[in-house]
Design a protein around this motif. Structure first.
Motif, PDB file in Angstrom:
ATOM      1  N   GLY A  79       0.802  -1.216   0.000  1.00 56.51           N
ATOM      2  CA  GLY A  79       0.000   0.000   0.000  1.00 56.51           C
ATOM      3  C   GLY A  79       0.834   1.265   0.000  1.00 56.51           C
ATOM      4  N   ASP A  80       1.971   1.243   0.679  1.00 58.80           N
ATOM      5  CA  ASP A  80       2.837   2.420   0.759  1.00 58.80           C
ATOM      6  C   ASP A  80       3.931   2.412  -0.304  1.00 58.80           C
ATOM      7  OD1 ASP A  80       1.431   3.317   2.989  1.00 58.80           O
ATOM      8  OD2 ASP A  80       2.723   2.187   4.367  1.00 58.80           O
ATOM      9  N   HIS A  81       3.852   1.475  -1.237  1.00 62.87           N
ATOM     10  CA  HIS A  81       4.908   1.327  -2.246  1.00 62.87           C
ATOM     11  C   HIS A  81       4.271   1.182  -3.634  1.00 62.87           C
ATOM     12  CE1 HIS A  81       7.851   0.714   0.976  1.00 62.87           C
ATOM     13  NE2 HIS A  81       6.990  -0.113   1.526  1.00 62.87           N
ATOM     14  N   PRO A  82       3.906   2.301  -4.273  1.00 62.37           N
ATOM     15  CA  PRO A  82       3.209   2.225  -5.569  1.00 62.37           C
ATOM     16  C   PRO A  82       4.015   1.507  -6.645  1.00 62.37           C
ATOM     17  CG  PRO A  82       3.851   4.493  -5.014  1.00 62.37           C
ATOM     18  CD  PRO A  82       4.037   3.682  -3.790  1.00 62.37           C
ATOM     19  N   ASP A  83       5.338   1.634  -6.643  1.00 62.34           N
ATOM     20  CA  ASP A  83       6.141   0.936  -7.659  1.00 62.34           C
ATOM     21  C   ASP A  83       6.047  -0.574  -7.476  1.00 62.34           C
ATOM     22  OD1 ASP A  83       6.873   3.334  -8.693  1.00 62.34           O
ATOM     23  OD2 ASP A  83       8.900   3.357  -7.848  1.00 62.34           O
ATOM     24  N   LEU A  84       6.045  -1.017  -6.222  1.00 64.59           N
ATOM     25  CA  LEU A  84       5.890  -2.444  -5.943  1.00 64.59           C
ATOM     26  C   LEU A  84       4.527  -2.921  -6.408  1.00 64.59           C
ATOM     27  CD1 LEU A  84       6.738  -5.127  -4.570  1.00 64.59           C
ATOM     28  CD2 LEU A  84       5.815  -4.191  -2.426  1.00 64.59           C
ATOM     29  N   ARG A  85       3.480  -2.169  -6.068  1.00 64.28           N
ATOM     30  CA  ARG A  85       2.123  -2.545  -6.474  1.00 64.28           C
ATOM     31  C   ARG A  85       2.007  -2.602  -7.998  1.00 64.28           C
ATOM     32  NH1 ARG A  85      -2.764  -4.585  -4.533  1.00 64.28           N
ATOM     33  NH2 ARG A  85      -2.537  -3.400  -2.611  1.00 64.28           N
ATOM     34  N   ALA A  86       2.632  -1.645  -8.694  1.00 60.00           N
ATOM     35  CA  ALA A  86       2.565  -1.626 -10.162  1.00 60.00           C
ATOM     36  C   ALA A  86       3.223  -2.862 -10.753  1.00 60.00           C
ATOM     37  CB  ALA A  86       3.227  -0.352 -10.690  1.00 60.00           C
ATOM     38  N   PHE A  87       4.366  -3.268 -10.206  1.00 57.29           N
ATOM     39  CA  PHE A  87       5.031  -4.465 -10.716  1.00 57.29           C
ATOM     40  C   PHE A  87       4.191  -5.713 -10.455  1.00 57.29           C
ATOM     41  CE2 PHE A  87       7.703  -8.150  -9.481  1.00 57.29           C
ATOM     42  CZ  PHE A  87       8.115  -8.514 -10.761  1.00 57.29           C
ATOM     43  N   CYS A 100      10.516 -14.475  -7.487  1.00 59.54           N
ATOM     44  CA  CYS A 100      10.330 -13.015  -7.540  1.00 59.54           C
ATOM     45  C   CYS A 100       9.782 -12.505  -6.207  1.00 59.54           C
ATOM     46  CB  CYS A 100       9.374 -12.644  -8.671  1.00 59.54           C
ATOM     47  SG  CYS A 100      10.053 -12.843 -10.334  1.00 59.54           S
ATOM     48  N   LEU A 101       8.832 -13.239  -5.637  1.00 55.66           N
ATOM     49  CA  LEU A 101       8.241 -12.831  -4.371  1.00 55.66           C
ATOM     50  C   LEU A 101       9.229 -12.971  -3.218  1.00 55.66           C
ATOM     51  CD1 LEU A 101       4.708 -14.418  -4.853  1.00 55.66           C
ATOM     52  CD2 LEU A 101       5.318 -12.003  -5.025  1.00 55.66           C
ATOM     53  N   ILE A 102      10.070 -14.012  -3.263  1.00 51.57           N
ATOM     54  CA  ILE A 102      11.097 -14.177  -2.227  1.00 51.57           C
ATOM     55  C   ILE A 102      12.058 -12.991  -2.251  1.00 51.57           C
ATOM     56  CG2 ILE A 102      13.093 -15.569  -1.534  1.00 51.57           C
ATOM     57  CD1 ILE A 102      11.528 -18.043  -2.468  1.00 51.57           C
ATOM     58  N   VAL A 103      12.460 -12.566  -3.443  1.00 53.49           N
ATOM     59  CA  VAL A 103      13.347 -11.406  -3.569  1.00 53.49           C
ATOM     60  C   VAL A 103      12.704 -10.171  -2.946  1.00 53.49           C
ATOM     61  CG1 VAL A 103      14.337  -9.805  -5.261  1.00 53.49           C
ATOM     62  CG2 VAL A 103      14.591 -12.267  -5.592  1.00 53.49           C
ATOM     63  N   LEU A 104      11.384 -10.092  -3.028  1.00 54.61           N
ATOM     64  CA  LEU A 104      10.656  -8.926  -2.524  1.00 54.61           C
ATOM     65  C   LEU A 104      10.294  -9.040  -1.041  1.00 54.61           C
ATOM     66  CD1 LEU A 104       8.322  -8.412  -5.608  1.00 54.61           C
ATOM     67  CD2 LEU A 104      10.266  -6.985  -4.947  1.00 54.61           C
ATOM     68  N   ASN A 105      10.731 -10.107  -0.383  1.00 56.85           N
ATOM     69  CA  ASN A 105      10.440 -10.288   1.040  1.00 56.85           C
ATOM     70  C   ASN A 105      10.863  -9.083   1.882  1.00 56.85           C
ATOM     71  OD1 ASN A 105       9.109 -12.700   1.209  1.00 56.85           O
ATOM     72  ND2 ASN A 105      10.914 -13.912   1.714  1.00 56.85           N
ATOM     73  N   ALA A 106      11.872  -8.368   1.406  1.00 61.65           N
ATOM     74  CA  ALA A 106      12.375  -7.230   2.186  1.00 61.65           C
ATOM     75  C   ALA A 106      11.302  -6.159   2.396  1.00 61.65           C
ATOM     76  CB  ALA A 106      13.589  -6.619   1.493  1.00 61.65           C
ATOM     77  N   TYR A 107      10.254  -6.172   1.584  1.00 62.21           N
ATOM     78  CA  TYR A 107       9.170  -5.212   1.773  1.00 62.21           C
ATOM     79  C   TYR A 107       8.260  -5.585   2.945  1.00 62.21           C
ATOM     80  CZ  TYR A 107      10.059  -2.605  -2.534  1.00 62.21           C
ATOM     81  OH  TYR A 107      10.611  -1.805  -3.493  1.00 62.21           O
ATOM     82  N   LEU A 159      15.340  -1.116  -0.843  1.00 60.05           N
ATOM     83  CA  LEU A 159      14.127  -1.814  -1.271  1.00 60.05           C
ATOM     84  C   LEU A 159      13.926  -1.668  -2.780  1.00 60.05           C
ATOM     85  CD1 LEU A 159      11.606  -0.895   1.582  1.00 60.05           C
ATOM     86  CD2 LEU A 159      12.779  -3.070   1.214  1.00 60.05           C
ATOM     87  N   ALA A 160      14.205  -0.482  -3.305  1.00 62.91           N
ATOM     88  CA  ALA A 160      14.092  -0.274  -4.753  1.00 62.91           C
ATOM     89  C   ALA A 160      15.050  -1.193  -5.509  1.00 62.91           C
ATOM     90  CB  ALA A 160      14.362   1.188  -5.095  1.00 62.91           C
ATOM     91  N   GLY A 161      16.215  -1.447  -4.924  1.00 60.71           N
ATOM     92  CA  GLY A 161      17.159  -2.366  -5.544  1.00 60.71           C
ATOM     93  C   GLY A 161      16.604  -3.774  -5.605  1.00 60.71           C
ATOM     94  N   GLN A 162      15.893  -4.199  -4.550  1.00 59.64           N
ATOM     95  CA  GLN A 162      15.274  -5.530  -4.558  1.00 59.64           C
ATOM     96  C   GLN A 162      14.158  -5.599  -5.603  1.00 59.64           C
ATOM     97  OE1 GLN A 162      17.903  -6.939  -2.797  1.00 59.64           O
ATOM     98  NE2 GLN A 162      16.290  -8.407  -2.338  1.00 59.64           N
ATOM     99  N   LEU A 163      13.412  -4.521  -5.736  1.00 61.06           N
ATOM    100  CA  LEU A 163      12.352  -4.489  -6.742  1.00 61.06           C
ATOM    101  C   LEU A 163      12.944  -4.586  -8.140  1.00 61.06           C
ATOM    102  CD1 LEU A 163       9.435  -4.166  -7.628  1.00 61.06           C
ATOM    103  CD2 LEU A 163       9.669  -1.681  -7.313  1.00 61.06           C
TER     104      LEU A 163
END
Length: 345
Positions: free
Chosen positions: A162-170, A293-300, A321-325
């Motif tokens: 919710g607080d990360h629009p770039d994550l939600r878009a991906f 892909c989701l494991i890489v994004l665990n940092a969120y 976090l942007a680097g993980q995305l």
């Protein structure tokens, strides 16, 4: 709650007791997010490795020590020989391997060395003690289990996005559409073949798997040969998952030619004992890719260990976090390049 970190003096004391010999010095080495390793300089004889495990609800020590004991008993020389353990101290003593982290300088023949080891492992499927080995960590034995794991991880990240629009878009614009297409194709293919995607894989078709395996857990000796460490997740698993995890693992970051070589070698080996292997590989590979892909994004995830690890490294967490995305985007692109039908239109 994990145990307090082990000091060098603690390592000397515990190491001396487990080895039954005097430890002259202990140097921290190969510290990771899940454990800590000390190189023990012995008063006499070669150095040893003392590994300290977290008490996080999983028996990491038991799983790894049992796995390496099994491999050592059956003549595997490219993994550390276990020497002694102390479950109360969350420590185990192993043979020490010198060498450079293989992931730092990958070589053309690495894919074949990885494949050779995994194929050699399967020769031990019927060896004494194999049937009492545990299942691999996060093992999956049916397509529906893989889909369920993907959906569970996806739900957690969606709540955190919710607080990360770039994550939600991906997630909503790329990952979900391609994985939905992969799941539809998987289920349709199983219907066509008269197979049940919820049925467990037969034990005869399962594989012995390190689970977390690749160049990130390998050391290159002076002879150029790879030696493999970290078997905390070892056990029985679907060989398609083993192939996928090894080829995809972002810690290894295998180039496409190496990943394809690995896939080719392992497919040939596993298809020899399972006629449906290639079919299952084709439909499951993108699902396992989505899970990675989701494991890489665990940092969120606010509660994740990977988030704490990034924060401990210092610097701007938002940038990290942007680097993980970005890493997840590249991984997703690699999966779609291998299977263009899944590329979101």
């Amino acid at each position: 709650m994990s145990e307090p970190d082990l000091s060098a003096q603690d390592a000397i004391s515990i190491g001396s007791r487990l080895a039954g010999a005097r430890v002259a010095a202990a140097q921290p080495a190969r510290s990771g997010g899940n454990n800590r390793v000390f190189r023990l300089e012995m008063a006499e004889g070669p150095p040893l490795a003392l590994k300290h495990y977290p008490s996080d609800g999983r028996d990491r020590l038991g799983q790894e020590y049992d796995a390496l004991s099994f491999l050592s008993r059956h003549g595997i020389l490219s993994t550390p020989q276990p020497i002694a353990k102390d479950a109360d101290a969350f420590c185990a003593l192993y043979q020490w391997f010198d060498g450079e982290a293989a992931v730092l300088h990958p070589q053309d023949g690495d894919a074949d060395q990885l494949a050779d080891f995994l194929i050699e492992l399967q020769k031990l499927r019927d060896a004494e003690g194999a049937q009492t080995l545990r299942n691999a960590s996060a093992s999956i034995f049916s397509p529906e289990e893989a889909i369920a794991q993907y959906e569970q991880r996806l739900d957690g990240l969606r709540r955190a996005s919710g607080d990360h629009p770039d994550l939600r878009a991906f997630i909503d614009g790329s990952l979900v559409p391609s994985t939905a297409a992969a799941v539809r194709r998987l289920r349709q293919r199983y219907v066509e073949l008269g197979l049940n995607p919820a049925a467990d894989l037969l034990p005869a078709h399962r594989a012995l798997s390190p689970s977390d395996f690749g160049l990130h857990n390998a050391l290159r000796g002076e002879d150029g040969r790879l030696r493999f460490i970290d078997f905390e997740y070892f056990g029985w698993d679907d060989p398609v998952k083993l192939l996928s995890d090894t080829a995809i693992h972002p810690g290894s970051d295998l180039p496409a030619t190496s990943a394809n070589r690995l896939i080719e070698r392992l497919t040939q080996a596993f298809a020899a004992r399972d006629d449906a292997f290639a079919i299952r590989r084709d439909v499951l590979y993108p699902v396992f890719g989505a899970i990675w892909c989701l494991i890489v994004l665990n940092a969120y995830l606010p509660e994740s260990r990977s988030r704490r690890a990034l924060a401990a490294q210092g610097g701007d967490l938002t940038v990290r976090l942007a680097g993980q995305l970005d890493k997840a985007r590249r991984l997703h692109q690699t999966i779609c390049q291998r299977d263009p039908d899944l590329t979101p239109r």
